[in-house]
Scaffold this motif. Structure first.
Motif, PDB file in Angstrom:
ATOM      1  N   LEU A  23       0.815  -1.209   0.000  1.00 30.41           N
ATOM      2  CA  LEU A  23       0.000   0.000   0.000  1.00 30.41           C
ATOM      3  C   LEU A  23       0.849   1.260   0.000  1.00 30.41           C
ATOM      4  N   LYS A  24       0.718   1.991  -1.082  1.00 33.29           N
ATOM      5  CA  LYS A  24       1.388   3.284  -1.245  1.00 33.29           C
ATOM      6  C   LYS A  24       0.430   4.182  -1.989  1.00 33.29           C
ATOM      7  N   GLU A  25       0.716   5.456  -2.001  1.00 37.00           N
ATOM      8  CA  GLU A  25      -0.122   6.383  -2.740  1.00 37.00           C
ATOM      9  C   GLU A  25      -0.108   6.009  -4.218  1.00 37.00           C
ATOM     10  N   GLY A  26      -1.282   5.947  -4.804  1.00 39.51           N
ATOM     11  CA  GLY A  26      -1.391   5.572  -6.209  1.00 39.51           C
ATOM     12  C   GLY A  26      -1.513   4.080  -6.441  1.00 39.51           C
ATOM     13  N   ARG A  27      -1.481   3.286  -5.375  1.00 41.21           N
ATOM     14  CA  ARG A  27      -1.569   1.835  -5.530  1.00 41.21           C
ATOM     15  C   ARG A  27      -2.718   1.239  -4.714  1.00 41.21           C
ATOM     16  N   VAL A  28      -3.752   2.035  -4.482  1.00 42.75           N
ATOM     17  CA  VAL A  28      -4.877   1.575  -3.672  1.00 42.75           C
ATOM     18  C   VAL A  28      -5.584   0.401  -4.343  1.00 42.75           C
ATOM     19  N   TRP A  29      -5.837   0.509  -5.645  1.00 43.78           N
ATOM     20  CA  TRP A  29      -6.536  -0.569  -6.344  1.00 43.78           C
ATOM     21  C   TRP A  29      -5.699  -1.841  -6.417  1.00 43.78           C
ATOM     22  N   PHE A  30      -4.398  -1.699  -6.631  1.00 43.78           N
ATOM     23  CA  PHE A  30      -3.522  -2.875  -6.663  1.00 43.78           C
ATOM     24  C   PHE A  30      -3.528  -3.568  -5.309  1.00 43.78           C
ATOM     25  N   SER A  31      -3.424  -2.796  -4.249  1.00 39.80           N
ATOM     26  CA  SER A  31      -3.433  -3.362  -2.905  1.00 39.80           C
ATOM     27  C   SER A  31      -4.766  -4.042  -2.599  1.00 39.80           C
ATOM     28  N   THR A  32      -5.851  -3.434  -3.061  1.00 38.91           N
ATOM     29  CA  THR A  32      -7.175  -4.025  -2.864  1.00 38.91           C
ATOM     30  C   THR A  32      -7.294  -5.341  -3.624  1.00 38.91           C
ATOM     31  N   LEU A  33      -6.788  -5.383  -4.839  1.00 36.10           N
ATOM     32  CA  LEU A  33      -6.810  -6.620  -5.624  1.00 36.10           C
ATOM     33  C   LEU A  33      -5.981  -7.714  -4.951  1.00 36.10           C
ATOM     34  N   MET A  34      -4.836  -7.347  -4.442  1.00 39.05           N
ATOM     35  CA  MET A  34      -3.987  -8.324  -3.743  1.00 39.05           C
ATOM     36  C   MET A  34      -4.690  -8.842  -2.485  1.00 39.05           C
ATOM     37  N   ASP A  35      -5.383  -7.961  -1.779  1.00 39.35           N
ATOM     38  CA  ASP A  35      -6.147  -8.385  -0.604  1.00 39.35           C
ATOM     39  C   ASP A  35      -7.267  -9.339  -0.987  1.00 39.35           C
ATOM     40  N   PHE A  36      -7.919  -9.068  -2.120  1.00 42.36           N
ATOM     41  CA  PHE A  36      -8.976  -9.966  -2.594  1.00 42.36           C
ATOM     42  C   PHE A  36      -8.428 -11.371  -2.845  1.00 42.36           C
ATOM     43  N   VAL A  37      -7.338 -11.439  -3.573  1.00 39.91           N
ATOM     44  CA  VAL A  37      -6.744 -12.742  -3.901  1.00 39.91           C
ATOM     45  C   VAL A  37      -6.321 -13.475  -2.625  1.00 39.91           C
ATOM     46  N   ALA A  38      -5.651 -12.769  -1.730  1.00 38.88           N
ATOM     47  CA  ALA A  38      -5.205 -13.388  -0.485  1.00 38.88           C
ATOM     48  C   ALA A  38      -6.390 -13.823   0.373  1.00 38.88           C
ATOM     49  N   SER A  39      -7.436 -13.012   0.402  1.00 39.32           N
ATOM     50  CA  SER A  39      -8.613 -13.349   1.205  1.00 39.32           C
ATOM     51  C   SER A  39      -9.285 -14.621   0.698  1.00 39.32           C
ATOM     52  N   VAL A  40      -9.430 -14.727  -0.610  1.00 38.81           N
ATOM     53  CA  VAL A  40     -10.052 -15.926  -1.186  1.00 38.81           C
ATOM     54  C   VAL A  40      -9.236 -17.166  -0.827  1.00 38.81           C
ATOM     55  N   ILE A  41      -7.937 -17.084  -0.993  1.00 31.95           N
ATOM     56  CA  ILE A  41      -7.068 -18.229  -0.702  1.00 31.95           C
ATOM     57  C   ILE A  41      -7.133 -18.596   0.776  1.00 31.95           C
ATOM     58  N   ILE A  42      -7.036 -17.596   1.643  1.00 29.66           N
ATOM     59  CA  ILE A  42      -7.041 -17.854   3.087  1.00 29.66           C
ATOM     60  C   ILE A  42      -8.386 -18.412   3.534  1.00 29.66           C
ATOM     61  N   VAL A  43      -9.478 -17.794   3.109  1.00 28.80           N
ATOM     62  CA  VAL A  43     -10.805 -18.282   3.515  1.00 28.80           C
ATOM     63  C   VAL A  43     -11.015 -19.713   3.041  1.00 28.80           C
ATOM     64  N   TYR A  44     -10.686 -19.983   1.802  1.00 31.85           N
ATOM     65  CA  TYR A  44     -10.920 -21.319   1.253  1.00 31.85           C
ATOM     66  C   TYR A  44     -10.089 -22.388   1.967  1.00 31.85           C
ATOM     67  N   PHE A  45      -8.789 -22.161   2.071  1.00 30.93           N
ATOM     68  CA  PHE A  45      -7.932 -23.206   2.624  1.00 30.93           C
ATOM     69  C   PHE A  45      -7.999 -23.306   4.145  1.00 30.93           C
ATOM     70  N   VAL A  46      -8.034 -22.191   4.843  1.00 32.46           N
ATOM     71  CA  VAL A  46      -8.082 -22.259   6.307  1.00 32.46           C
ATOM     72  C   VAL A  46      -9.421 -22.826   6.776  1.00 32.46           C
ATOM     73  N   THR A  47     -10.508 -22.416   6.143  1.00 30.34           N
ATOM     74  CA  THR A  47     -11.816 -22.959   6.512  1.00 30.34           C
ATOM     75  C   THR A  47     -11.861 -24.457   6.301  1.00 30.34           C
ATOM     76  N   ASN A  48     -11.319 -24.921   5.207  1.00 25.55           N
ATOM     77  CA  ASN A  48     -11.356 -26.357   4.930  1.00 25.55           C
ATOM     78  C   ASN A  48     -10.364 -27.155   5.759  1.00 25.55           C
ATOM     79  N   LEU A  49      -9.490 -26.482   6.509  1.00 29.06           N
ATOM     80  CA  LEU A  49      -8.620 -27.195   7.446  1.00 29.06           C
ATOM     81  C   LEU A  49      -9.389 -27.645   8.685  1.00 29.06           C
ATOM     82  N   PHE A  50     -10.458 -26.911   9.033  1.00 30.23           N
ATOM     83  CA  PHE A  50     -11.298 -27.339  10.149  1.00 30.23           C
ATOM     84  C   PHE A  50     -12.120 -28.538   9.705  1.00 30.23           C
ATOM     85  N   THR A  51     -12.174 -29.559  10.547  1.00 29.53           N
ATOM     86  CA  THR A  51     -12.907 -30.766  10.151  1.00 29.53           C
ATOM     87  C   THR A  51     -14.416 -30.548  10.152  1.00 29.53           C
TER      88      THR A  51
END
Length: 119
Positions: free
Chosen positions: A52-80
């Protein structure tokens, strides 16, 4: 510090509320979405420091989206006793990205993303 406090509240709340409305995401008990949300909060703050830097708000948001999807999917499925489909993780990732965009915009406008120099 402001970002971490915001994320500690917002991320678990978004995950828990989404799980109660989405058929694609199921948690057996209330602590599971809180754990997923806290992992998302810590990862989100780390990514803000990296991207996150000035002028990179959308890039940072996109990276957060990708990371969130991966984390939610894999961490949730680790719980039995929990499950999340890819579509459910995409929806939660999108909702988190929307909240993150507003957080990123606030942080950039308030100057909280500027790095201080030690010189």
């Amino acid at each position: 510090m402001t970002s971490l406090l915001m994320k500690i509240i917002i991320c678990p709340l978004v995950v828990a509320l989404s799980a109660s409305f989405l058929a694609n995401v199921h948690y057996a008990n209330f602590i599971q979405p809180i754990i997923v949300g806290l992992i998302l909060a810590v990862a989100g703050v780390a990514m803000e420091y990296l991207f996150l830097k000035e002028g990179r708000v959308w890039f940072s948001t996109l990276m957060d989206f990708v990371a969130s999807v991966i984390i939610v999917y894999f961490v949730t499925n680790l719980f039995t006793t929990a499950s999340a489909t890819l579509f459910g993780a995409l929806i939660i990732g999108f909702l988190l990205a929307v909240t993150e965009h507003f957080t990123h915009s606030y942080l950039v406008k308030s100057g909280k993303t500027r790095k201080t120099s030690m010189a």
